[in-house]
Design an enzyme around this catalytic site. Sequence first.
Site, PDB file in Angstrom:
ATOM      1  N   HIS A 182      85.760  86.076  95.259  1.00 46.54           N
ATOM      2  CA  HIS A 182      86.063  84.903  94.664  1.00 46.54           C
ATOM      3  C   HIS A 182      85.434  84.516  93.400  1.00 46.54           C
ATOM      4  O   HIS A 182      85.848  84.283  92.545  1.00 46.54           O
ATOM      5  CB  HIS A 182      85.990  83.871  95.778  1.00 46.54           C
TER       6      HIS A 182
ATOM      7  N   SER B  39      91.220  76.797  92.993  1.00 41.08           N
ATOM      8  CA  SER B  39      89.941  77.600  92.567  1.00 41.08           C
ATOM      9  C   SER B  39      90.151  78.273  91.289  1.00 41.08           C
ATOM     10  O   SER B  39      89.184  78.725  90.344  1.00 41.08           O
ATOM     11  CB  SER B  39      89.470  78.510  93.653  1.00 41.08           C
TER      12      SER B  39
ATOM     13  N   ASP C 107      79.208  79.772  93.179  1.00 38.46           N
ATOM     14  CA  ASP C 107      80.609  80.339  93.714  1.00 38.46           C
ATOM     15  C   ASP C 107      79.761  81.452  94.651  1.00 38.46           C
ATOM     16  O   ASP C 107      78.917  81.207  95.147  1.00 38.46           O
ATOM     17  CB  ASP C 107      81.313  81.073  92.766  1.00 38.46           C
TER      18      ASP C 107
END
Length: 807
Positions: A248, A585, A160
Site C-alpha cells: 500500500h 487511498s 503508510d
Amino acid sequence: MAAIWLLLACLIAASLAGAGAGDGGSRSQVYVVYMGAVPARTSPNLLLESHLRLVGTVLKRGQRADSVVLRQYRHGFSGFAARLSKDQAAALRRRPGVVSVFADPVYQLHTTRSWDFLQQAAVKIDAAARRRAARKAAGDPSSSSSPAAATADTIIGLLDSGIWPESPSFSDAGFGPVPARWKGVCMTGDDFNSSSCNNGKRRRQGFLHLLRRSRRRKLIGARYYDMDDVRGPSQSGGGGSPRDDVGHGTHTSSTAAGSAVAGASYYGLAPGTAKGGSAASRVAMYRVCSEEGCAGSAILAGFDDAVADGVDVLSVSLGASPYFRQDFSADPIAIGSFHAVAKGITVVCSAGNSGPAAATVVNAAPWILTVAATTIDRDFESDVVLGGNNSAVRGGAINFSNLDKSPKYPLITGAAAKSSSVSDAASASHCEPGTLDRGKVQGKIVLCNHSQGDTSKQVKADELKSAGAVGCIFVNDAELAVATTYLDFPATEVTSASAAAIRKYIASTSQPVATITPAATVTEYKPAPVVAYFSSRGPSAQTGNVLKPDVAAPGVNILASWIPTSSLPAGQTQASQFKLVSGTSMACPHVAGAAATVKAWNPTWSPAAIRSAIMTTATQLDNNHAPMTTDFGSPATPYDYGAGQVHPTGALDPGLVYEAGEDDYLHFLCNYGYDASKIKLIAASLPGGFYCAANASTGLISDLNYPSIAVSGLGKAAGGGRTVTRAVTNVGAQEEATYTVAVSAPAGLDVKVTPNKLEFTKGVKTLAFQASFSGGKDAAAKKGAMSGSITWSDGKHMVRSPFVVTS
C-alpha cells in the site's frame, strides 16, 4: 445489508479491543495521553521528563514510569503512549494539562493513466488556465515528470505501510542535493539499511559513499514504528523496518511523487509511463501500518516526527470506521494533522471507502484536505462470448484467461447448480460457498448473482475454481467500475441488463456454451470521471456545517509501484513491479502530489491557501462535457465529490484564495463545543485574552473561512434565512483586479451575494463578502440537500465555491 454487517463487525472488534480494560480496571492496555501544544521555551528533554513524572503520579509504588511509557511526542505536540490500567488512565484524565486520554485505536488503510487523464481533462475543460500558468514560468508546469519542472524542492511525507526502495519509481536520476532544511533520518531495520535512502547528513566516506549519495536523493527519509511495541508480538512479521510488506505505501508514494518509469504495466495491462503527480518532490516514508492495521500511537508518532523532519505535505491514506468515529481530541489523525497544519504542513487524507451510504466520510476536520475517489477514462474489458451466433456480451475484470476463443464451455447458472442439500435457492444463485453441487459446476462456466452484502467475489471465485469450474460470470451492477483482479482464473463481471441476455440465451437451448476473453485495456472510456461507489459520502456526521469531502481524484484501477509478490498469472516468471489498485487511498496521493506542485510554485502559501487553490479550480464535467455522475448514473453532488475533480494545472493560478489559520480553527473548536481552557492547551500560541464567544454554536461553524459553504437548519433559522461571511485574497499576477460574482442556485432557494463586485488594488488584497440563503416555505418543504455554487471571475480566473443547504 453491507452496512449492517460492517456495523456488526465493528461492534465485535470494539468489544474485543475493550476486553483488556476489564478486570475491575486493573488489566493494562495502551492509552494515548494527549497534552496539546508543546509549551513555549520548553526543551525536548525537559518535556520528556515531565511526561515521566506525570505517569509516575498514577503508578504503583516501585513501578518505573519508563517501563510503561512506549512513545513520547515532543515536536509538533506534547503527549505520550503508555501501557496503563483503566483506573490509571482515568486518573490521568483528571490531571492538569491533559487534553484527553484514550485507548490506542487501530485504524485501517483505505485501500499511470490517471495523471495523463487529469492533464487531458485540464486541457479540454480549461485550456485558458493552462496557458496562463505556462506564462507564469518558463516551461510547461504540467510536465511534473521531470525534477527540473519544480521551482523548489518539496518533500512529501506519507504515513503508510512502508516503502520498497528498489522500485524504479524512486529513481534519483536528475536530482540535486538533499535540501539542507531536511532533518529526517533513514532508520535501519529488517532488510533495510542506511543506504536504502539518503538523509543528506552522513559523513563522507570516500568515492563509493558519494556515488551512493548521488543515487539516493529521491527517497530521503524512512522511519518505522513497530506494532510489537504496543500490541505485543506481531503475527505477520516484518514490522521492524521501513520496508513495505503490504504494498500500500509503495503504491501511494509512487502515485504522489514517483519518478517517470517508461514501459510500466500490470502484466501487459494499462501500458504506458507511470509517474507521480509531483515527480520533482522528495519522499519521506513513516511506516505506521502493518497488515494488522495502523496503531493510533504510531500515527501520532509519525505526525510528530514529520513536523520535526521538515516535510511540506503529508499524505495519509488511512482512517477510522465511520461507525465508530472519535471526537477530534481523541482522533490521532485529527490531532496530528492540526499541529502539522499549524506548522505550515498541508495534510491530505482519504475520505474512506464506506460509500455509497450517506454520512460515511471520515478525516473531516476542517484543517484536513479530504479526498473522494473517481474513475479515469480507462477500463479493462473481458467479454462473455455466447454460443449459437457468437454474440459478445461486454464484461469487465482483470483476468488472464487461457480459455479457447471459441464458445465451447458449458454454461450454467448458480441456481441451476444448487446442491440438493441446500434449501436456499437465492444463496445458490449468488454462488455462496457451500451452496453448489460440485458435480454440476465441474468443467462449466457459472453465472452468479452478486450483491455488496455477499461473500467476496474472490472467495466465491476460489470456491468455484476448487470445485472444477472453468470460469465464472458475476452479475454486479454496484461494483462494476472497479475491475477486480482474478489473475489466471477466467472470471468477469456484467451488468444486470447484460445478464438478462445471457439468461435468455441459456433458456433458448438445451446445451448453452460460452467462453470468457482475457482482459484488454480500453482507453478514452466514457463517461469519466464518475464517483466510485465505494467512496465515502458526506455530510460529515461531526461537522455538518463544513462541506466534506473537499475534492475528488482518481482512485479506481490506479497503476503504481508495488512490492514483489509470489502470486503470478500462468506463464509469468517474474512479478510485476506495478499493480492496479482502487480506493480513496489511491485518490489521496493524487491530491498530495498536486498540493506539492502548488507549494513548489508558491513556497510562502499556507496550507489553507493551497487547499483553496485546489478546491476553487476543481472541475465538475466529465469527458462527455456533461455534469459528473456517480457510477450508478445519478447526478453527482458536493456530498459525493466536494468541489469537484482536482485540476492540477488550474490550481497553480487560482486568482483568489480563502485563507484560514490556527486561530480560525480554534474558533471552530469553540463553536464545535470545546471550552476555552481546553483550547488553550491545544494551541501553540494564543493571546492571553483568548476566549470563546458567548454565542458560540454549531451554526456559526458555517462562517469558517472555507472554500465551500455548508448551512444546515435553514428552515429553522429566524426569518427562514441564513447569512454567512467569507473573505478572499488576491494572489493573481495583477494587483489591480475586479471580480464579479455569478450564482448558480436550485429552484426554491434564493441566494444573494453582497457586494456583487470585489475591487482589489495594490493596497487592498483581501476583501470580504456575505452570502445570504433564504427560501421561506419552499426551502423548508424541500427534503434533502440543495446545492449550487458561487463563482467569482475577473474574466481570466473562475473561482468557484460549492454550497450545500439543508432545511
